[in-house]
Motif scaffolding. Sequence first.
Motif, short mmCIF file in Angstrom:
data_model
loop_
_atom_site.label_atom_id
_atom_site.label_comp_id
_atom_site.label_asym_id
_atom_site.label_seq_id
_atom_site.Cartn_x
_atom_site.Cartn_y
_atom_site.Cartn_z
N ARG A 1 118.49 -34.10 43.08
CA ARG A 1 117.37 -33.91 42.16
C ARG A 1 117.83 -33.08 40.95
O ARG A 1 118.83 -32.35 41.02
CB ARG A 1 116.22 -33.20 42.87
CG ARG A 1 115.67 -33.96 44.08
CD ARG A 1 114.61 -34.95 43.71
NE ARG A 1 113.37 -34.30 43.32
CZ ARG A 1 112.35 -34.05 44.15
NH1 ARG A 1 112.44 -34.38 45.44
NH2 ARG A 1 111.25 -33.49 43.72
N ASP A 2 117.07 -33.17 39.88
CA ASP A 2 117.34 -32.40 38.66
C ASP A 2 116.92 -30.95 38.91
O ASP A 2 115.73 -30.65 38.96
CB ASP A 2 116.55 -33.01 37.50
CG ASP A 2 116.83 -32.33 36.17
OD1 ASP A 2 117.22 -31.14 36.17
OD2 ASP A 2 116.63 -32.97 35.13
N LEU A 3 117.90 -30.05 39.07
CA LEU A 3 117.59 -28.68 39.43
C LEU A 3 116.85 -27.94 38.30
O LEU A 3 116.02 -27.08 38.57
CB LEU A 3 118.87 -27.93 39.81
CG LEU A 3 119.68 -28.53 40.96
CD1 LEU A 3 120.85 -27.63 41.32
CD2 LEU A 3 118.80 -28.77 42.18
N GLY A 4 117.15 -28.30 37.07
CA GLY A 4 116.43 -27.72 35.94
C GLY A 4 114.97 -28.12 35.96
O GLY A 4 114.08 -27.30 35.64
N GLN A 5 114.69 -29.35 36.34
CA GLN A 5 113.31 -29.82 36.43
C GLN A 5 112.58 -29.12 37.57
O GLN A 5 111.41 -28.76 37.43
CB GLN A 5 113.29 -31.34 36.63
CG GLN A 5 111.90 -31.96 36.53
CD GLN A 5 111.31 -31.89 35.13
OE1 GLN A 5 112.05 -31.71 34.16
NE2 GLN A 5 110.00 -32.01 35.03
N ILE A 6 113.26 -28.92 38.69
CA ILE A 6 112.65 -28.19 39.80
C ILE A 6 112.28 -26.78 39.35
O ILE A 6 111.18 -26.29 39.62
CB ILE A 6 113.60 -28.13 41.01
CG1 ILE A 6 113.85 -29.53 41.57
CG2 ILE A 6 113.04 -27.21 42.09
CD1 ILE A 6 114.96 -29.58 42.60
N GLU A 7 113.19 -26.14 38.65
CA GLU A 7 112.93 -24.77 38.16
C GLU A 7 111.74 -24.75 37.22
O GLU A 7 110.84 -23.90 37.34
CB GLU A 7 114.17 -24.23 37.43
CG GLU A 7 113.98 -22.83 36.89
CD GLU A 7 115.22 -22.30 36.20
OE1 GLU A 7 115.20 -21.14 35.76
OE2 GLU A 7 116.23 -23.05 36.10
N LEU A 8 111.70 -25.69 36.28
CA LEU A 8 110.60 -25.76 35.32
C LEU A 8 109.27 -25.99 36.02
O LEU A 8 108.27 -25.29 35.76
CB LEU A 8 110.87 -26.88 34.32
CG LEU A 8 109.74 -27.17 33.30
CD1 LEU A 8 109.53 -25.97 32.40
CD2 LEU A 8 110.08 -28.42 32.48
N GLU A 9 109.23 -26.96 36.92
CA GLU A 9 107.97 -27.28 37.60
C GLU A 9 107.54 -26.17 38.55
O GLU A 9 106.33 -25.88 38.68
CB GLU A 9 108.11 -28.60 38.34
CG GLU A 9 108.25 -29.79 37.40
CD GLU A 9 108.50 -31.10 38.12
OE1 GLU A 9 108.65 -31.10 39.36
OE2 GLU A 9 108.58 -32.14 37.42
#
Length: 205
Positions: free
Chosen positions: A130-138
């Motif tokens: 998964r996109d770890l940056g997207q997880i962080e943002l969400e």
Amino acid sequence: MGLSYLALGDSYTIGEAVAVDGRWPHQLAAALRAQGIALGDPQTIATTGWTTDELDAGINDVAPQLPFDFVSLLIGVNNQYRGRPLDEYQVQFQALLQRAIGFAGGRADRVLVLSFPDWGTTPYGAGSGRDLGQIELETDEFNAAAEVISTQQGVAFVDITDISRDTGADPAMIAEDGLHPSARMYALWSARALPVAAHLLGRTD
């Protein structure tokens, strides 16, 4: 007779992969007792994988007998994990928070909300593709929404997400499944929640 405690949530409340006394609500209750606050171990309504609507249904199934002297709520990571929309989470979280306040006899000042951790920092997250940056943002978006709603309702909000980011790569802080916190990380969550919970339970007005 001691004070009663209802803990609502998902895997992070049920303590997936750790012993019962390692769960953060149980550690918090024990720490409060050590401070002279006679809070009993929690009645827990939580299951690994639950989203907000599934927790709501789970509460209906159990039909806990109110009121409780203290209620905690930690929910939302599975909404994020499954790609459920933020606006849906906001509506369902607010409804759950209202239920939590109701279980506390209408006392918003006896309810405590914890943020959920950033699972992308764990070994499981690193290997998930998964996109770890997207997880962080969400994760930040969902937790910010929960904090706003909690504040509006007069409910204490404790942010533990930074702890997960600071320690998520430490094997001692992660359970054997590579995803869920170990009892040692839960101890850090409990320690952060402790002064807030002690303040709430010390209030008699």
